[in-house]
Design an enzyme around this catalytic site. Structure first.
Site, mmCIF file in Angstrom:
data_model
loop_
_atom_site.group_PDB
_atom_site.id
_atom_site.type_symbol
_atom_site.label_atom_id
_atom_site.label_comp_id
_atom_site.label_asym_id
_atom_site.label_seq_id
_atom_site.Cartn_x
_atom_site.Cartn_y
_atom_site.Cartn_z
ATOM 1 N N HIS A 55 -61.935 -34.732 2.376
ATOM 2 C CA HIS A 55 -61.254 -33.436 2.308
ATOM 3 C C HIS A 55 -61.749 -32.606 1.120
ATOM 4 C CE1 HIS A 55 -58.785 -35.268 5.278
ATOM 5 N NE2 HIS A 55 -58.378 -36.196 4.438
ATOM 6 N N GLY A 81 -56.953 -39.809 0.763
ATOM 7 C CA GLY A 81 -58.210 -40.222 1.376
ATOM 8 C C GLY A 81 -59.346 -39.272 1.054
ATOM 9 N N HIS A 91 -56.780 -34.582 10.111
ATOM 10 C CA HIS A 91 -57.415 -35.821 10.583
ATOM 11 C C HIS A 91 -57.526 -35.816 12.106
ATOM 12 C CE1 HIS A 91 -55.054 -36.664 6.916
ATOM 13 N NE2 HIS A 91 -56.174 -37.211 6.517
#
Lengths: 331, 331
Positions: free
Chosen positions: A58, A55, A218
């Site tokens: 980051h 995802g 997260h």
């Protein structure tokens, strides 16, 4: 919200456009797939293809670690969301040089499902793709194979990519990646949440002056939420978990990564590193190489994580191996 | 407060201890002066000594840019405070190799006073020290020589340090630094203040959702305070000032630095870079080299600045010249 974005639904596309425009000598977007960042050198003749991903949110993980001596491609999902199978497959097609490819990513269910489907699609084309999941977050599970991947991604990616750059075959590269992961442990502390551009709000609530040791990148729950403690106490607690877990022992040599989760400044990271180095010295553990800065972030989250990788001669050579990616240059 | 520190009066000492412990192959603290970070290679035979410095709280500026091909020493003050004259002088004694030294720092009254006194002390020892002030912040004054230095420090330091590494004498190095500064312009936007460890509070007040274009890195007032705008609008306004000021013109080639003031994530910087690149393309200005990340920060301040340096063949060579500092490696 204290973020600089345009239409919040376009953040990933605009980020990728900006990133690839900034570093055209290193990376490009795959023409047929706007979610695959590939090295301009890929495919590299006689080299195993190294593909990382996951995802967004980051950064510089994952896109920043594509380049010579590092990953050949990064597959990019939406914020905190796995990429879909097609870009995982397209990355293989783009970087495979006939020696197969290795997928590496943090151990999250969505990533596993999507990358596995990408590998199956590649298998249908006769391309062998192996996978190594990174599982360095010590507090995320008692069972190591169930653990999440966090900043330790950096060390595992670096080691495996170096092995590939040295000409190893896919089995050897996979073995090096597993070995790097087996020797890597991380734990972090969050002092704030991060801000989601779409909602303009934080992902979870955290009072100013609170902290949560062991929180995932997260916002996954950690050990406990308490009042903010002095840096030395925070580092002491993190080091206690990280060192006991492998365990790291007197006589070991380690690479250390003190990582900012986003908003925590280098001043604080250096203060944390000081204490981590003291703890290691007391334990008789020698620091071989140090990395400090934002390596695996959660956008504007305040917080810090510490990663240790236990080194032998092979892992030392792999950590030191030269690379030239936009966010990691080693001479 | 969302900071990881111990006794707030010890932050600079602890930061320096951590930093020099982390990178012992690059830097050390001068034994006789705990506020001078010196390259382990210094003094370098037949090379002009490059000395940079200023207040803390802007890391990786200044300490991160000490190393081979970059600065020989950084003199470190307290947060947002100039170093005192003694460490400025001690840095000269530590790095001078008989060819004299160049002081470079952002143009702030306290720094000018203290570094000038350091230079006088060195002159008493027969060591010639010249000074170049960085004045890249376009909005800080109509009069260029009264302007403050911000992220453009990085480009000017880099260029002059490369010139010194190539063997130039002190006059030539000073000339290169002046040329780099003359061709460099910056402007930033702040979305938050930064947090002072001693008070646990922000330096100034800024509502969530507000921004101030043109604000200095210590909170000096900017053009205006308004509601947060989309990234493209913010970049457009910054670029308008920066481009008009030199002015940068069609056919020019530039180095671009999109800099985080601390808490602004790489995602947002890439989105800002995308727009900056579009503006430059529309104007017929070519990007030669790009730098994105936290280069000159204000601790945990949210915000971003854009710096352009107009390049000729000499400045291109100086920007590209290899260096190996803990926070800047160029192959």
């Amino acid at each position: 919200m204290r973020r600089l974005v345009n239409n919040p639904y376009d953040v990933v596309e605009e980020m990728l456009e900006g990133y690839t425009k900034a570093f055209p000598n290193h990376v490009k977007l795959l023409e047929e797939d706007g979610r695959v960042v590939v090295s301009v050198k890929a495919p590299v003749k006689d080299k195993v293809g190294i593909i990382i991903g996951g995802g967004s949110g980051h950064e510089p993980l994952f896109l920043g670690y594509v380049g010579e001596g590092f990953a050949d491609a990064a597959v990019i999902g939406n914020i905190n969301t796995s990429p879909s199978p097609e870009p995982c497959y397209n990355a293989v097609k783009a970087v495979d040089a006939g020696k197969g490819c290795l997928y590496m990513y943090g151990n999250y269910a969505g990533d596993v499902m999507n990358f596995d489907m990408g590998a199956e699609m590649a298998a249908d084309d006769g391309i062998r793709v192996e996978t190594v999941l990174i599982t360095d977050d010590v507090y995320s599970s008692e069972n190591i194979s169930d653990r999440r991947g966090v900043a330790g991604d950096f060390f595992v990616f670096k080691a495996a990519a170096a092995k590939a750059a040295m000409g190893a075959d896919l089995d050897e590269v996979k073995t090096a990646a597993i070995k790097a992961n087996d020797n890597t442990r991380s734990m972090g502390v969050a002092l704030s949440s991060s801000t989601l551009p779409v909602t303009g709000k934080t992902i979870f609530e955290m009072e100013d002056g609170d902290m949560e040791v062991g929180m995932g990148i997260h916002g996954e729950p950690g050990v406990k939420r308490t009042k903010l403690a002095p840096a030395d106490e925070v580092v002491d607690e993190i080091m206690k978990y990280v060192i006991a877990d492998l365990p790291f022992e007197a006589g070991d040599e380690v690479a250390v990564l003190v990582n900012s989760l986003g908003a925590t400044p280098l001043m604080d990271l250096h203060i944390c590193f000081r204490k981590a180095a003291q703890v290691l010295e007391e334990k008789g553990i020698k620091i071989y190489q140090s990395f400090i800065g934002p390596y695996a972030t959660s956008m504007d989250m305040a917080g810090m994580s510490i990663t240790l990788m236990k080194l032998d001669d092979e892992l030392k050579e792999l950590v030191d191996y030269p690379c030239d990616a936009p966010y990691c240059v080693i001479k």
